[in-house]
Motif scaffolding. Structure first.
Motif, PDB file in Angstrom:
ATOM      1  N   HIS A  62       0.853  -1.186   0.000  1.00 45.12           N
ATOM      2  CA  HIS A  62       0.000   0.000   0.000  1.00 45.12           C
ATOM      3  C   HIS A  62       0.899   1.250   0.000  1.00 45.12           C
ATOM      4  CE1 HIS A  62      -3.631   2.316   0.838  1.00 45.12           C
ATOM      5  NE2 HIS A  62      -2.873   3.049   1.648  1.00 45.12           N
ATOM      6  N   VAL A  63       0.531   2.227  -0.814  1.00 38.65           N
ATOM      7  CA  VAL A  63       1.349   3.443  -0.913  1.00 38.65           C
ATOM      8  C   VAL A  63       0.539   4.636  -0.423  1.00 38.65           C
ATOM      9  CG1 VAL A  63       2.640   4.963  -2.456  1.00 38.65           C
ATOM     10  CG2 VAL A  63       2.558   2.526  -2.926  1.00 38.65           C
ATOM     11  N   THR A  96      -2.987  -0.787  -3.783  1.00 40.87           N
ATOM     12  CA  THR A  96      -3.858   0.291  -3.340  1.00 40.87           C
ATOM     13  C   THR A  96      -3.008   1.488  -2.919  1.00 40.87           C
ATOM     14  OG1 THR A  96      -3.811  -0.721  -1.166  1.00 40.87           O
ATOM     15  CG2 THR A  96      -5.744  -1.159  -2.542  1.00 40.87           C
ATOM     16  N   TYR A  97      -3.594   2.658  -3.025  1.00 40.97           N
ATOM     17  CA  TYR A  97      -2.882   3.836  -2.528  1.00 40.97           C
ATOM     18  C   TYR A  97      -3.871   4.887  -2.066  1.00 40.97           C
ATOM     19  CZ  TYR A  97      -3.754   6.334  -6.975  1.00 40.97           C
ATOM     20  OH  TYR A  97      -4.317   6.949  -8.039  1.00 40.97           O
ATOM     21  N   GLU A 115       3.080   1.082   3.422  1.00 45.11           N
ATOM     22  CA  GLU A 115       4.426   0.581   3.672  1.00 45.11           C
ATOM     23  C   GLU A 115       5.423   1.485   2.944  1.00 45.11           C
ATOM     24  OE1 GLU A 115       6.575  -3.425   2.363  1.00 45.11           O
ATOM     25  OE2 GLU A 115       4.492  -3.698   3.020  1.00 45.11           O
ATOM     26  N   ILE A 116       4.929   2.034   1.828  1.00 44.06           N
ATOM     27  CA  ILE A 116       5.734   2.951   1.020  1.00 44.06           C
ATOM     28  C   ILE A 116       5.098   4.340   1.121  1.00 44.06           C
ATOM     29  CG2 ILE A 116       6.639   3.439  -1.294  1.00 44.06           C
ATOM     30  CD1 ILE A 116       7.545   0.730  -0.241  1.00 44.06           C
ATOM     31  N   VAL A 117       5.961   5.335   1.255  1.00 40.83           N
ATOM     32  CA  VAL A 117       5.479   6.710   1.347  1.00 40.83           C
ATOM     33  C   VAL A 117       6.016   7.476   0.146  1.00 40.83           C
ATOM     34  CG1 VAL A 117       5.521   8.810   2.711  1.00 40.83           C
ATOM     35  CG2 VAL A 117       5.527   6.604   3.847  1.00 40.83           C
ATOM     36  N   PRO A 137       1.030   8.555 -15.174  1.00 44.47           N
ATOM     37  CA  PRO A 137       0.232   7.440 -14.630  1.00 44.47           C
ATOM     38  C   PRO A 137       1.019   6.215 -14.183  1.00 44.47           C
ATOM     39  CG  PRO A 137      -0.838   8.371 -16.548  1.00 44.47           C
ATOM     40  CD  PRO A 137       0.456   9.083 -16.426  1.00 44.47           C
ATOM     41  N   LYS A 138       2.088   5.848 -14.894  1.00 53.83           N
ATOM     42  CA  LYS A 138       2.786   4.589 -14.590  1.00 53.83           C
ATOM     43  C   LYS A 138       3.781   4.718 -13.423  1.00 53.83           C
ATOM     44  CE  LYS A 138       1.229   1.650 -17.658  1.00 53.83           C
ATOM     45  NZ  LYS A 138       0.446   0.524 -17.149  1.00 53.83           N
ATOM     46  N   THR A 139       3.919   5.914 -12.880  1.00 56.17           N
ATOM     47  CA  THR A 139       4.978   6.193 -11.908  1.00 56.17           C
ATOM     48  C   THR A 139       5.068   5.158 -10.784  1.00 56.17           C
ATOM     49  OG1 THR A 139       4.644   8.517 -12.360  1.00 56.17           O
ATOM     50  CG2 THR A 139       5.936   7.986 -10.435  1.00 56.17           C
ATOM     51  N   LEU A 140       3.968   4.937 -10.069  1.00 59.29           N
ATOM     52  CA  LEU A 140       4.010   4.061  -8.898  1.00 59.29           C
ATOM     53  C   LEU A 140       4.309   2.626  -9.306  1.00 59.29           C
ATOM     54  CD1 LEU A 140       1.118   5.121  -6.508  1.00 59.29           C
ATOM     55  CD2 LEU A 140       3.537   5.674  -6.396  1.00 59.29           C
TER      56      LEU A 140
END
Lengths: 462, 220
Positions: free
Chosen positions: A96-97, A125-126, A174-176, A187-190
């Motif tokens: 999850h970001v 999910t983010y 878990e990722i910030v 759009p594809k960044t994450l």
């Protein structure tokens, strides 16, 4: 959760884990005043020494130093930095970001930023969290009306780092991902960048390819190319030896665990993105770069605003260099201490020195030309008609070395265009020339100014 | 695999060595061009001596030699003028070559000789020339000298029958020292017109032209 407080002055962290970390690396933060005086003395001695030798000698030494640095980049590039090393991992669980956007009076960009964050295509999910840092332009009220984002209001304006820290504490992911309010991820960044965290648990941050938005004027056009070169070619090459010294502020992804271990952003720092990267380097966290994840950010459009931005960067650079001076030329930190720090943050010192010396030299030449005519009206009338003699065909032999580094720089530019999938067009010619001839002067002068500001301990105005 | 930084260092050394070789080629090409010119001036000086010697020993009517002397003189003057600036410019842009001292010494010795023979020529052949000795400083920073130099070019264009002989007053070459001592030059810039009138300090165009007219030169 409570972030450990990172004390900027002592470099100490609360809590046992952090202390252990610091002991492991044997940190001793030097007193800043002493370092500043030492720096000034070295600068003064170097300038005095430089004045004793001829123009050619200085130019030659500086050119050879530049050629070596360029050559190292060239070798690293051909040795494998050019490859796009995407991790070949089948992601079973996507973490999850949490996207954190600090916002202070950014009504003119924040909505576009939030919009592009909502459009991110991510398999996991983010959630989006906007931290309003006491805005007074009414953007907070408008943001509250938006769906799908959490808006947190801080009544007191405490700066970007503090806003980010209060976001990190609340983050579920878990990722910030820390995003500036004037930055628009593609759009594809994450999807692309998160993979790097799965590769190795010691990866603390993933850096993206920062580009500018479409340039509206010459100054932005120069920066467009500059970003391609520095965040493209140079970042890619430096990353190949695990040597990134900054996780660019516009947007970077961090592992939350890293913040838990090392503490949050330094709230007293001018360039907190550089400070956290240096802290990660010191504690053995890895920084990865992902060039297929492109992020667009707004850049200054006037010289004064560009100057203010760079002054902040350079002052932050000097400040952090002094703070982490024990890593400089320290073999314990490998390529990072021996090559990256001296040739990036340390290079500013030489740039300022070269600039100081050039100003002195050109000033003297100008005085030599002007002084005979002062106070002699009968002679001055004649003299005004006589321009100083310059023969364009009479090239200095030492210029040859400048020419060599120019050719290498040309190759880097070519590769940078390649990385950014940009076609070289007619509109790039003038900005490239501007970068070649005006940027060194601008950067040198700004660096000099940054030294003066930093050593006279002037307060920074945001 | 070899360390990339070691590789970069070796490559840099290679590039630097190659560049230095190319640089010394450029430098020596410049030097040889200068040497060729200066050598011919020196040879013409020697021809001048031979003629003078002939005049002393064998000539019945000295004036029969005048056309030869005049043509030699003209050849030299055409060259020396451009040589002076070339020596200075090349010396500045030169990095590796150290031959400039030798070249300079032959140049200034030849120039001193031309200056002296101008007066002899005036006596024996009635040479129509107003020699101007212009003294500048070589070993110290002298902005006024550079300014005066620029003005001298303009003055020479206005007065066709004048010639400028530029000497460093603090030169280490003996013939130049002798000439500077003759006029008691102790600071630069200084101009000596026709061996008589000395002007010290930066001079405006008009004041030099006026002095030249007094000395009998034709100026516009």
């Amino acid at each position: 959760m409570q972030l450990k407080h990172y004390d900027a002055d002592s470099g100490q962290l609360e809590g046992a884990i952090a202390k252990k970390g610091f002991e492991r690396s044997g940190v001793s933060i030097p007193a800043r005043k002493g370092m500043a005086i030492a720096g000034l003395v070295i600068l003064a001695v170097a300038v005095m020494a430089a004045l004793l030798v001829s123009y050619q000698t200085i130019f030659l030494i500086y050119s050879i130093y530049t050629i070596f640095i360029f050559m190292a980049y060239l070798v690293l590039w051909t040795d494998g930095a050019w490859e796009e090393k995407e991790p070949k991992i089948e992601m079973k669980v996507w973490p999850h970001v949490t996207l954190i956007i600090p916002s202070f009076n950014s009504g003119h960009t924040i909505f576009k930023c939030v919009e592009s964050c909502k459009k991110l295509e991510y398999s996991g999910t983010y959630d989006i969290m906007v931290i309003d840092d006491g805005s007074t332009d009414g953007s907070f009220e408008k943001l509250q009306g938006l769906e799908g984002i959490a808006v947190i209001r801080k009544e007191k304006n405490e700066g970007k780092s503090a806003a980010l820290n209060s976001g990190i504490v609340r983050a579920k992911g878990e990722i910030v991902a820390c995003i500036d309010s004037d930055t628009y991820p593609t759009p594809k960044t994450l999807e692309k960048a998160v993979k790097y965290f799965a590769e190795d648990p010691k990866v603390g941050a993933s850096v993206l390819f920062i580009n500018t938005t479409h340039p509206n004027n010459f100054i932005q056009a120069v920066q467009e190319i500059e970003y391609w070169i520095s965040f493209g070619f140079f970042f890619k090459t430096v990353a190949s030896i695990d040597g990134l010294y900054v996780t660019p502020g516009p947007m970077a992804l961090y592992r939350k665990k890293m913040f838990e271990e090392l503490g949050g952003f330094d709230e007293k720092n001018l360039t907190e993105d550089m400070e956290i990267a240096l802290r990660m380097q010191r504690h053995g966290w890895k920084i990865r770069t992902c060039h297929s994840a492109v992020v667009h950010t707004e850049v200054p459009s006037t010289i004064p605003s560009l100057y203010r931005q760079r002054l902040r960067w350079f002052r932050g650079g000097i400040m952090n260099m002094l703070k982490y001076i024990d890593m400089l030329l320290n073999p314990k930190y490998g390529n990072f201490g021996l090559f990256v720090l001296p040739t990036t943050l340390g290079a500013g010192f030489f740039a300022a020195l070269f600039m100081l010396w050039s100003i002195f030299n050109y000033g003297r030449a100008l005085m030599n030309y002007v002084s005979p005519w002062i106070g002699k009206p009968d002679v001055a009338a004649d003299a005004l008609m006589l321009a100083p003699k310059i023969d364009p065909f009479l090239l200095d032999s030492a210029m040859l070395f400048g020419f060599i580094s120019l050719v290498m720089w040309g190759y880097f530019v070519y590769k940078s265009f390649h990385i950014s999938h940009a076609k070289m067009e007619k509109r790039h010619i003038l900005p490239l020339l501007g970068m070649l001839y005006l940027y060194p002067i601008f950067t040198g002068l700004t660096f000099l100014s940054a030294y003066v500001h930093e050593f006279s301990a002037r307060k920074y105005k945001w | 695999m070899i360390n990339p930084f070691l590789k970069a260092g070796l490559l840099t050394m290679l590039v630097v060595v190659l560049a230095l070789m190319l640089m010394s080629q450029i430098d020596s090409a410049r030097t040889s061009e200068l040497r060729k010119n200066i050598d011919s001036v020196v040879a013409e000086n020697q021809a001048n001596y031979v003629l003078m010697h002939y005049k002393q020993v064998m000539a019945e009517k000295p004036s029969e030699l005048c056309p030869y002397l005049a043509s030699l003189r003209q050849k030299q003057l055409d060259k020396t003028y451009s040589l002076a600036t070339k020596i200075q410019d090349y010396e500045r842009s030169n990095v590796l070559d150290t031959e400039y001292n030798t070249l300079k010494s032959s140049y200034f010795i030849a120039l001193s000789d031309m200056y002296i023979s101008a007066f002899e020529n005036k006596k024996t052949c009635g040479l129509d020339e107003t020699p101007m000795a212009f003294f500048y400083a070589e070993n110290s920073n002298c902005p006024d000298c550079r300014a005066q130099d620029a003005l001298m070019v303009k003055i020479a264009a206005r007065c066709p029958k004048t010639r400028i002989y530029a000497f460093p007053f603090d030169s280490k070459f003996e013939p130049v020292q002798v000439i500077a001592n003759r006029y008691g030059i102790s600071s630069a810039p200084a101009i000596v017109i026709n061996d008589k009138k000395t002007l010290t300090g930066l001079q405006g165009e008009e004041s030099v032209v006026a002095t030249l007219k007094e000395a009998g030169a034709a100026c516009t």
